[in-house]
Structure formats: C-alpha cells, structure tokens
Motif scaffolding. Structure first.
Motif: not given
Length: 111
Positions: A84-87, A91-92, A57-59
């Motif tokens: 983790r966030t950069l991953g 990934l998206t 949802s944040g993305v």
C-alpha cells in the motif's frame, strides 16, 4: 510513532514504527533526520517495515526529509515498504525520486 536508531558503518538507520500522518509521526521523523544531519551523518536509511499507515502529509514529510538530506550533501534510501505504501509512492511519481529497496541490507549496500 516510535523510531529506533542505529548506525552501521557511516549509515544511520531509522527504523520507523507506527503511522506517519498529519500530527502523528511526521514531526518525529523530521526531528530524527535533522538530528542525524546535525551529527554529521550524510547517509540515511528509513526502514518502513513496521509502518502501518502513511498518508499524504507523511509523503510530504518524506519529501521534506529528502530535500534536507540532499541540501546537506547526503543520500536517502528507503526500504521495507508494504504494498500500500509503495503504491502511494508510485502513484505520486516519487518512486523515481526516492531510492527504494526491498530490504535494509539492500538499502545499506546501495550506498
């Protein structure tokens, strides 16, 4: 989520702190970006150094912010993402959409 805002030249820097998830931080982020755009700011940096968690949802909210900024003729830079966030962004496939810098200074200089 807490957002500390400051301006450097014509760049608005939003230092985010906490989680950006459904119902926690997503609306605050959207409102802060909208307020910056309403005040005439067209160059915005989102500093993620103190973001502890980002979910899908944040993305989605990041994509919404990016779209709003682009529609207003502006630019968005993101910095300070943890691995983790950069991953998640990688990934998206959004790493090719967002301008991601390691540091705030690099993000500001990128304008």
């Amino acid at each position: 989520m807490n957002i500390i805002q400051r301006t450097q030249g014509d760049v608005r820097i939003l230092c985010l702190e906490g989680k950006i998830t459904l119902g926690e931080g997503d609306q605050e982020l959207s409102e802060a970006v909208r307020a910056a755009l309403d005040n005439g700011t067209r160059r915005i940096v989102l500093n993620f150094e103190k973001v502890s968690y980002l979910d899908s949802s944040g993305v989605g909210e990041l994509v919404g912010c990016y779209t709003s900024i682009k529609k207003a003729g502006g630019e968005l830079k993101i910095c300070g993402m943890n691995s983790r966030t950069l991953g998640l962004i990688t990934l998206t496939g959004l790493h090719s959409v967002f301008a991601v810098a390691e540091t705030e200074a690099e993000a500001v200089a990128g304008f």
